[in-house]
Design a protein around this motif. Sequence first.
Motif, PDB file in Angstrom:
ATOM      1  N   GLU A 109       0.820  -1.205   0.000  1.00  0.00           N
ATOM      2  CA  GLU A 109       0.000   0.000   0.000  1.00  0.00           C
ATOM      3  C   GLU A 109       0.860   1.264   0.000  1.00  0.00           C
ATOM      4  O   GLU A 109       0.532   2.247  -0.666  1.00  0.00           O
ATOM      5  CB  GLU A 109      -0.906  -0.001   1.238  1.00  0.00           C
ATOM      6  N   SER A 110       1.972   1.239   0.740  1.00  0.00           N
ATOM      7  CA  SER A 110       2.826   2.421   0.807  1.00  0.00           C
ATOM      8  C   SER A 110       3.699   2.577  -0.433  1.00  0.00           C
ATOM      9  O   SER A 110       3.946   3.693  -0.887  1.00  0.00           O
ATOM     10  CB  SER A 110       3.716   2.358   2.064  1.00  0.00           C
TER      11      SER A 110
ATOM     12  N   PRO B   3       3.431   1.003  -3.928  1.00  0.00           N
ATOM     13  CA  PRO B   3       2.825   0.141  -4.944  1.00  0.00           C
ATOM     14  C   PRO B   3       3.727   0.019  -6.175  1.00  0.00           C
ATOM     15  O   PRO B   3       4.609   0.836  -6.422  1.00  0.00           O
ATOM     16  CB  PRO B   3       1.516   0.869  -5.279  1.00  0.00           C
TER      17      PRO B   3
END
Length: 428
Positions: A60-61, A63
């Motif tokens: 998520e941080s 990608p």
Amino acid sequence: MSVCRPARCLFSKTPSLPKPTPLHHPRSFHTTLPRPARRRPHYPNIKASDLALLNAAAEESYPKYSTSETDLLRKKYTPSQIAAIKAAESAIDPRDLLTQGQRRTDPWQLSYEDDLAEVDPVTDHAPKLKPSDIKGPKDFREANMVERDEAIAQIANENLAKMYPNGVPEGQLSPEEHRKLEEAIEVAMAQAAMDPRTVYYSSNPKAVESLADPRHSVVLPDLPRIENRVARQTRRLSTEEEEDPRQKQLLKYLGWDKEKLRSIRVKTLIVHGVTNQTRMGKIRSLYYLTIAGNQDGLLGVGEGKSVEPEEGRKQSVMAAIRNMRPVPRYENRTIYGDLEKKVGATKVLLCSRPPGFGLRTQHLIFEMARAAGLQDLAARVPRSRNKMNVIKATWEALTSQKLPDEIARARGKKLVDVRKVYYGGSVY
């Protein structure tokens, strides 16, 4: 006298004798510690459940590139550059970035997040453009009322789009939202009325846009240039710097260049005033004692005295560099065994120590050990602590060590490396 008690004591179980105390083993001449059987890992163990959460947070941080982003990259970079970018992305684990990476907090960090690929009109200084940068004709004329109204409407809509990126709110509005919308429309109209693009008209759209582009402003300063006439006049090259005659003679004597001379660690440890009584009276001067070392096995001590403070200090520095002598180091970190040296009434005791012990000495010996490149050392000064004698005794002790090779050669013995024989070549 009854014989029961002696018989009972004779046939009963004898108490265990105390175990003999182990003999005290002499101190090993090898200063390194044996390698432990099991070393602790550098990183803590992570459970499988935590690993799943860590992977999700890392994706998520950080990608991966999507298809649209890859298409945009192909428009700017060559296929070989894109392949290099993908190889770098695959080599970096996003979990390591999440667990070990951190944002900069130093005073030199940028005040905004940017990849520095484009010039920010707010924080960066825009380059000044010339009339030759405008493509097409550059003729202008004063706009009539119809052209002025069209330009004002177009510029006002552009300003409103910047104020409301998601679109102007519509429908039933609250009194506060209605008041803010009216103020935004007034501000957009005022900015459009003062815009020079509404006053002049040209058939070339690029020429019209240059009227509001700050890069075409006359008062915009040029970007600073390093290789200009003023900089060449005010800056001196390293080859044109005024050299000290003593430094020039020292470089010729040692065969060094300036870069190697700058790498020498120099520190003045003693400064005090002295007086020379002559028939003309008392002549006061300053005495300097300086040490110099390359932090890799060279150490020197120099003295200087002069009426001028800077002159005396330069004399001591040049003498210390000229007097540098090699300091033997065991494993490039400590000395060979224990040393003892006496100068005058001062006696210095130096002891080698195992890895990680550090420099546990007084401040004068500490500076000398650091300049020589020693990392593990212990020292004692049991008698007089005269500073000059402490420095001279330490210097003579470090530079006059007896190496194991010399002792074995003098005794006709063969020297065996204990590390290779008993520890398989491992030092720590």
